[in-house]
Structure formats: C-alpha cells, structure tokens
Design a protein around this motif. Sequence first.
Motif, PDB file in Angstrom:
ATOM      1  N   MET A  38       0.841  -1.189   0.000  1.00  0.00           N
ATOM      2  CA  MET A  38       0.000   0.000   0.000  1.00  0.00           C
ATOM      3  C   MET A  38       0.877   1.239   0.000  1.00  0.00           C
ATOM      4  O   MET A  38       1.788   1.379   0.806  1.00  0.00           O
ATOM      5  N   SER A  39       0.603   2.158  -0.930  1.00  0.00           N
ATOM      6  CA  SER A  39       1.340   3.407  -0.973  1.00  0.00           C
ATOM      7  C   SER A  39       1.091   4.193   0.307  1.00  0.00           C
ATOM      8  O   SER A  39      -0.029   4.259   0.801  1.00  0.00           O
ATOM      9  N   GLN A  40       2.143   4.781   0.845  1.00  0.00           N
ATOM     10  CA  GLN A  40       2.018   5.509   2.099  1.00  0.00           C
ATOM     11  C   GLN A  40       2.627   6.899   1.972  1.00  0.00           C
ATOM     12  O   GLN A  40       3.479   7.155   1.128  1.00  0.00           O
ATOM     13  N   GLY A  41       2.180   7.794   2.873  1.00  0.00           N
ATOM     14  CA  GLY A  41       2.816   9.081   2.988  1.00  0.00           C
ATOM     15  C   GLY A  41       4.190   8.924   3.610  1.00  0.00           C
ATOM     16  O   GLY A  41       4.559   7.854   4.110  1.00  0.00           O
ATOM     17  N   LEU A  42       4.946  10.016   3.584  1.00  0.00           N
ATOM     18  CA  LEU A  42       6.322   9.976   4.063  1.00  0.00           C
ATOM     19  C   LEU A  42       6.421   9.471   5.490  1.00  0.00           C
ATOM     20  O   LEU A  42       7.242   8.596   5.815  1.00  0.00           O
ATOM     21  N   VAL A  43       5.599   9.996   6.392  1.00  0.00           N
ATOM     22  CA  VAL A  43       5.671   9.604   7.803  1.00  0.00           C
ATOM     23  C   VAL A  43       5.306   8.138   7.977  1.00  0.00           C
ATOM     24  O   VAL A  43       6.015   7.377   8.659  1.00  0.00           O
ATOM     25  N   GLN A  44       4.204   7.730   7.356  1.00  0.00           N
ATOM     26  CA  GLN A  44       3.770   6.344   7.485  1.00  0.00           C
ATOM     27  C   GLN A  44       4.834   5.387   6.936  1.00  0.00           C
ATOM     28  O   GLN A  44       5.073   4.309   7.507  1.00  0.00           O
ATOM     29  N   GLU A  45       5.471   5.796   5.847  1.00  0.00           N
ATOM     30  CA  GLU A  45       6.513   4.953   5.255  1.00  0.00           C
ATOM     31  C   GLU A  45       7.715   4.832   6.200  1.00  0.00           C
ATOM     32  O   GLU A  45       8.265   3.738   6.386  1.00  0.00           O
ATOM     33  N   ARG A  46       8.120   5.950   6.814  1.00  0.00           N
ATOM     34  CA  ARG A  46       9.253   5.915   7.741  1.00  0.00           C
ATOM     35  C   ARG A  46       8.932   5.051   8.966  1.00  0.00           C
ATOM     36  O   ARG A  46       9.775   4.287   9.444  1.00  0.00           O
ATOM     37  N   VAL A  47       7.713   5.179   9.467  1.00  0.00           N
ATOM     38  CA  VAL A  47       7.323   4.399  10.647  1.00  0.00           C
ATOM     39  C   VAL A  47       7.246   2.918  10.306  1.00  0.00           C
ATOM     40  O   VAL A  47       7.701   2.056  11.075  1.00  0.00           O
ATOM     41  N   THR A  48       6.685   2.599   9.154  1.00  0.00           N
ATOM     42  CA  THR A  48       6.617   1.195   8.721  1.00  0.00           C
ATOM     43  C   THR A  48       8.021   0.612   8.592  1.00  0.00           C
ATOM     44  O   THR A  48       8.283  -0.521   9.024  1.00  0.00           O
ATOM     45  N   THR A  49       8.920   1.381   7.991  1.00  0.00           N
ATOM     46  CA  THR A  49      10.304   0.925   7.843  1.00  0.00           C
ATOM     47  C   THR A  49      10.946   0.674   9.209  1.00  0.00           C
ATOM     48  O   THR A  49      11.672  -0.310   9.402  1.00  0.00           O
ATOM     49  N   ALA A  50      10.670   1.565  10.162  1.00  0.00           N
ATOM     50  CA  ALA A  50      11.227   1.404  11.506  1.00  0.00           C
ATOM     51  C   ALA A  50      10.698   0.148  12.185  1.00  0.00           C
ATOM     52  O   ALA A  50      11.454  -0.597  12.835  1.00  0.00           O
ATOM     53  N   LEU A  51       9.394  -0.122  12.026  1.00  0.00           N
ATOM     54  CA  LEU A  51       8.817  -1.319  12.646  1.00  0.00           C
ATOM     55  C   LEU A  51       9.371  -2.587  12.002  1.00  0.00           C
ATOM     56  O   LEU A  51       9.653  -3.580  12.690  1.00  0.00           O
ATOM     57  N   LEU A  52       9.528  -2.575  10.675  1.00  0.00           N
ATOM     58  CA  LEU A  52      10.133  -3.731  10.002  1.00  0.00           C
ATOM     59  C   LEU A  52      11.576  -3.923  10.457  1.00  0.00           C
ATOM     60  O   LEU A  52      12.041  -5.062  10.655  1.00  0.00           O
ATOM     61  N   GLY A  53      12.278  -2.812  10.631  1.00  0.00           N
ATOM     62  CA  GLY A  53      13.645  -2.911  11.137  1.00  0.00           C
ATOM     63  C   GLY A  53      13.680  -3.531  12.520  1.00  0.00           C
ATOM     64  O   GLY A  53      14.568  -4.336  12.839  1.00  0.00           O
ATOM     65  N   ALA A  54      12.701  -3.171  13.352  1.00  0.00           N
ATOM     66  CA  ALA A  54      12.630  -3.740  14.699  1.00  0.00           C
ATOM     67  C   ALA A  54      12.350  -5.239  14.640  1.00  0.00           C
ATOM     68  O   ALA A  54      12.965  -6.032  15.378  1.00  0.00           O
ATOM     69  N   LEU A  55      11.442  -5.639  13.776  1.00  0.00           N
ATOM     70  CA  LEU A  55      11.108  -7.064  13.647  1.00  0.00           C
ATOM     71  C   LEU A  55      12.310  -7.864  13.159  1.00  0.00           C
ATOM     72  O   LEU A  55      12.629  -8.943  13.692  1.00  0.00           O
ATOM     73  N   ASN A  56      12.978  -7.339  12.135  1.00  0.00           N
ATOM     74  CA  ASN A  56      14.148  -8.049  11.598  1.00  0.00           C
ATOM     75  C   ASN A  56      15.279  -8.099  12.620  1.00  0.00           C
ATOM     76  O   ASN A  56      15.978  -9.114  12.745  1.00  0.00           O
ATOM     77  N   GLY A  57      15.469  -7.005  13.355  1.00  0.00           N
ATOM     78  CA  GLY A  57      16.498  -6.992  14.386  1.00  0.00           C
ATOM     79  C   GLY A  57      16.209  -8.010  15.473  1.00  0.00           C
ATOM     80  O   GLY A  57      17.122  -8.712  15.948  1.00  0.00           O
ATOM     81  N   ALA A  58      14.937  -8.103  15.857  1.00  0.00           N
ATOM     82  CA  ALA A  58      14.563  -9.071  16.895  1.00  0.00           C
ATOM     83  C   ALA A  58      14.746 -10.501  16.402  1.00  0.00           C
ATOM     84  O   ALA A  58      15.130 -11.396  17.167  1.00  0.00           O
ATOM     85  N   ARG A  59      14.483 -10.729  15.108  1.00  0.00           N
ATOM     86  CA  ARG A  59      14.671 -12.082  14.571  1.00  0.00           C
ATOM     87  C   ARG A  59      16.155 -12.446  14.548  1.00  0.00           C
ATOM     88  O   ARG A  59      16.529 -13.586  14.858  1.00  0.00           O
ATOM     89  N   LEU A  60      17.007 -11.499  14.177  1.00  0.00           N
ATOM     90  CA  LEU A  60      18.453 -11.758  14.176  1.00  0.00           C
ATOM     91  C   LEU A  60      18.961 -12.098  15.575  1.00  0.00           C
ATOM     92  O   LEU A  60      19.883 -12.900  15.745  1.00  0.00           O
ATOM     93  N   LYS A  61      18.361 -11.501  16.583  1.00  0.00           N
ATOM     94  CA  LYS A  61      18.766 -11.770  17.967  1.00  0.00           C
ATOM     95  C   LYS A  61      18.134 -13.047  18.521  1.00  0.00           C
ATOM     96  O   LYS A  61      18.442 -13.456  19.646  1.00  0.00           O
ATOM     97  N   GLY A  62      17.233 -13.648  17.741  1.00  0.00           N
ATOM     98  CA  GLY A  62      16.564 -14.852  18.222  1.00  0.00           C
ATOM     99  C   GLY A  62      15.374 -14.565  19.108  1.00  0.00           C
ATOM    100  O   GLY A  62      14.782 -15.489  19.681  1.00  0.00           O
ATOM    101  N   GLN A  63      14.982 -13.295  19.229  1.00  0.00           N
ATOM    102  CA  GLN A  63      13.840 -12.956  20.078  1.00  0.00           C
ATOM    103  C   GLN A  63      12.510 -13.268  19.400  1.00  0.00           C
ATOM    104  O   GLN A  63      11.505 -13.514  20.064  1.00  0.00           O
ATOM    105  N   LEU A  64      12.487 -13.223  18.067  1.00  0.00           N
ATOM    106  CA  LEU A  64      11.313 -13.583  17.277  1.00  0.00           C
ATOM    107  C   LEU A  64      11.735 -14.579  16.209  1.00  0.00           C
ATOM    108  O   LEU A  64      12.872 -14.553  15.734  1.00  0.00           O
ATOM    109  N   LYS A  65      10.786 -15.461  15.819  1.00  0.00           N
ATOM    110  CA  LYS A  65      11.160 -16.555  14.925  1.00  0.00           C
ATOM    111  C   LYS A  65      10.335 -16.605  13.635  1.00  0.00           C
ATOM    112  O   LYS A  65      10.673 -17.367  12.725  1.00  0.00           O
TER     113      LYS A  65
END
Length: 574
Positions: free
Chosen positions: A1-28
């Motif tokens: 879904m196309s997003q505005g600048l803020v929504q896109e930045r926030v989505t990117t940050a949340l995806l970064g958090a999810l990927n970071g947690a998976r790398l640490k083994g906190q999420l699978k």
Amino acid sequence: MSQGLVQERVTTALLGALNGARLKGQLKTATWPTLTLDAPKRPEWGDLASTVAMSLASSEHKAPHDIAQIIVENIPQREQLFDRVEIVRPGFLNLTVKPALWQEVLREIESQGAHYGRTAVGTGRRVLVEYVSANPTGPLHVGHGRGAAVGHAIVRLLDAIGYDAVGEYYINDAGRQMKLLGASVYARYQELSGRTVEFPEDGYHGSYITSVAQQLKDQLDLVAGELTPADLEARCRSLAYQKLLGLIREDLQSFGIEIQSWFSEASLLESKAIERAMDELKARDLLFQQEGAWWFRASLYGDEKDRVVKKQDGEYTYLASDIAYHHDKLKRGYDLLIDVFGADHHGYIPRMQAVMQAYGHPQDRLQVVLVQLVKLLRDGVEVKMSKRTGEFITMREVIDEVGADAARFYFLMRDSKTHLEFDLELAKQRSADNPVYYVQYAHARICSLWRVAAERGVARPSALETDLTVLTDPDELGLIKKLSAYPEMIQASALAFEPHRVTYYLQQLAAQLHTFYNKHRVLPPATDQEHGEPAPAEALTPKRTAARLVLMGGVQHILRNGLEVLGISAPDHM
C-alpha cells in the motif's frame, strides 16, 4: 500500500525492529504480516497505532504485550523518530511521531506537486472499465449520470496509481430495443405526416421520440415515396439511432467525460463473433441443447442455474452477446475487467463471472461495481418528473441546473452501492451546507490568500528554504497529518473502486482548513487597526508567517490534486 512519508518511515522502523529481533533470536516468524498503521481513536493516544504484535501472537506463541515490548526495544533510531512509544494491552503500539518528521511532509508535497499521491503500483497492468452503456434509444437519465461519474472516476483513480486504464461504452445497437426504436419513430413520423396509426404496444412513448421524428421528417420525406414501409421503418431506426447516440455523446461531453472506446454490439453479429464464442463453449461441452434452445452451463461455476443463450426461434439472448463481448475484452489482453452496472443488474454478476471461468480465467478477473438509484430532491421534496417534458429527468437537465462540477461531486459523495439523495437547490447554494462549494471554496480561499500576500509585499516562501520547526500547534500538525494520509487514501480508493472515499477526504480536509483559517492568522494585518481583521490571538512572527504559508500551499496542492483526480475543477475565485 502506498504511504505518505511519515507512514513509510514508521513502517520501515517497525520492520527494522522485527528483523532486528529475529536476528537476535527474540522472534522466529519467517514472514512478517502486512504492516498497517491506523490513527488512534483519540488524539492523545498518539499519531499512529499498530496491531502487529497481536498479529504475531499465534506464530510466536507469545503474549502480544511481550511481542510489543520486544519490538519497542529494537526500533532503530527510536529517539529520532518518536516522542513517545506506548504499549497498550493486549498489545497495541501507540506511536507519537516527532513534529520534525511531520513537517518534512510539506517539503515532499511541494517537491512533488501535482504528482503527490500518484504511484506506480499498477504499472504494466491494463484495465478496461465499461460504464454507462445505456441503450441508444433515449437520452441519459439522472441514474446514468451517477454511473458515468463513478465509472469515469474509477478510470482516473486507476490511472493515478499507474494502471493503463481505458473507459469503454458498450453500444446496445442490435436486437429488440433497436427494432422498437425504429417502429416508435416511424409511428410518430406517420402521425406528423397526418396519418392515423396504431402505436407499437411496447414502443418508446417519451416525447423525445416525437422530437426525433420531427427532426428527421425532412430527410424521411425525401425518400418516403421510394421506400417500402419496412425499408422506411429501417431508415427511421438507423437515423434515430445516430441522432440519439450523438445526443448521448454530447451529454457526456457536457459532463466533462470523454470515453476512449465505443464498442458496438452490432459488430459482434456482423463479425460472427457470437457464433465463434458459442462454438468455443460447445467445444468445451459448456453448452447443451434442451427443448430446442441452447443453454450455458453457468451452474458449473457458481451461478444458481444454467442460462439460455440461444432461444428456440434461433435468436440469441442478451447473455450470448455479453459472453461474446467479454470474450472479446479478454482477447484484447486486458488484465482486469471492470463493469459498472446499475443495481438492477445484481443478478448478472454470477453469470458473467461464470463466463470468466468458462474461458479459463479466475472469476475475479471481472469486477462489478453496482450503482444504486438517485432520488432527486428540491428543498427536501422529491422531484419525479422533468419540468420540460413531464417525464423522467435527464442527466443533461441536472448538469444544466447545478453545473457539471456540483453534479459530479454529488454523484460521487456516497458509496455507489447505497441510494443517493441529491438536493438540487442545496447543490446550487454558495454556503458551507453545500459540500462541493465547501471544498472548492477552501481551494479558492487559499488562492485569495496568495493575492492578499502579494498586495502586502509578502513573498510566497519555498518549503525547502523555510524553517518549519515553528509548526508545532496541534491545529498545524493536524492539517499536516491529514495531508500525509492522502497517498494511502488515493490508492485504497482506486483498488476498492470507491471514489466516494476521495470526496469524503476532501470534505474533511476542507473542514480542517476552514477551522484553522477562522482560528489562526496566516498573514499579518496590513495595519495594526485594519478594518475587518480579527485581533491577533497569537504572536505572528515573519518566521511563523512563512511556515504557515508553506502549510497553506500544501493544503492547496492536495485539494487541487484530489479534485483533479475526480475530474472536478479547483477554482481560484468563487
């Protein structure tokens, strides 16, 4: 879904958090769910909210609150992006974005201008939108007007998100209705010539038939002595068809609608396309003969029963023509077919989707948009008959009375699947009670602001060169947040084939603009005691004036872009 600048930045940050947690083994979880951001129900809860933690609960075998805590701990650049991040049970993430990020939206809008909100989501996909398709046996009525506005808006919305979208009118210029048209005009012609005739029982009785006969009389008189009655009736049919189709084209043009493609039903008969389509279905054992008629096995594909395509007398049904027509659409290589139907065609949807499947395509390759009836009102009282003719009210009469912009906006104001009440007197009012005036006036009001600024020697500032950090007032940020939601709204409206979402958004934005304008100064007064200017309720420094002018420019861009995608003008003066 196309997003505005803020929504896109926030989505990117949340995806970064999810990927970071998976790398640490906190999420699978191997694949993250689609991240969506919504506005919390109450502004004090934050700017954006996410339910991603709850979506992951089953796959992670963890409590949503615990997952939310893991996400928060892993958000990259959290301090730079957010003023506040809160977890609300059972696992909502409420996010308050830093004002600096919202302020950046204004620079994005200015840099993209007319392209803000347009995306390339549909690039490479071709869509055919069939709409109006009224029988050329009379003028377009007000219900056709709503279908025209909806179909045209869908084409424009799909174009805005990158699809190659084409609008098409299917001309029902073959079959019984055309025979009745010829017989009706011929009967009226004879009456105008002083002969008493019996009018066809199922003929078209509208006064427009008499009008057409009057317009054709001189042409018919020239050949009347040379033709048999049957040939003269055929001439009436041909000339009346050309006259009425021309009238339909003119009415659509007066509505600002240029349909790119006109497809003739008669061409299907002349080219033997119907026979070929039927032969192909026979070869697939999808037609069978019973009691002298041929039937399409529609029930194999979810329709409630099988359907006749060729009657006992050898005449093809409307369905046979529609099968051949949609087969032709598919052969033309369109990836998606959209039919805009009147609500009375609801039962036609399963049989046409059965046709898609019969030709080896998924049923959702054809999407049907239903358009409900329009009830015309005048000061709240229903109007059923035309003042001019004593008959049904035509689309052209509505356009002539209220204007094309108002007519289009009103036709698009409600979900097309719901009934629409259209008050003609309200649509002409120059007041806040008239939705289209309210939105267009918001645009004109900002245009007036630029003229006043020029008179007072205040230059229009550039967003890139303006300090926007002073835009911290809740009303200022509220406007920016609304602007930031525009790209996602446009894409959602296009993909759902629901242009009413755009009119609703524009009304909300206009309301915010008018409220802001009445509450806050944008320009300093020409003198301290300028007549008619409210006393300043706040300090208005040159820096704040420049920032608010940039904000007004952003609102103007979005109002103009939204109106343009609907085919409605954005006036500079009102």
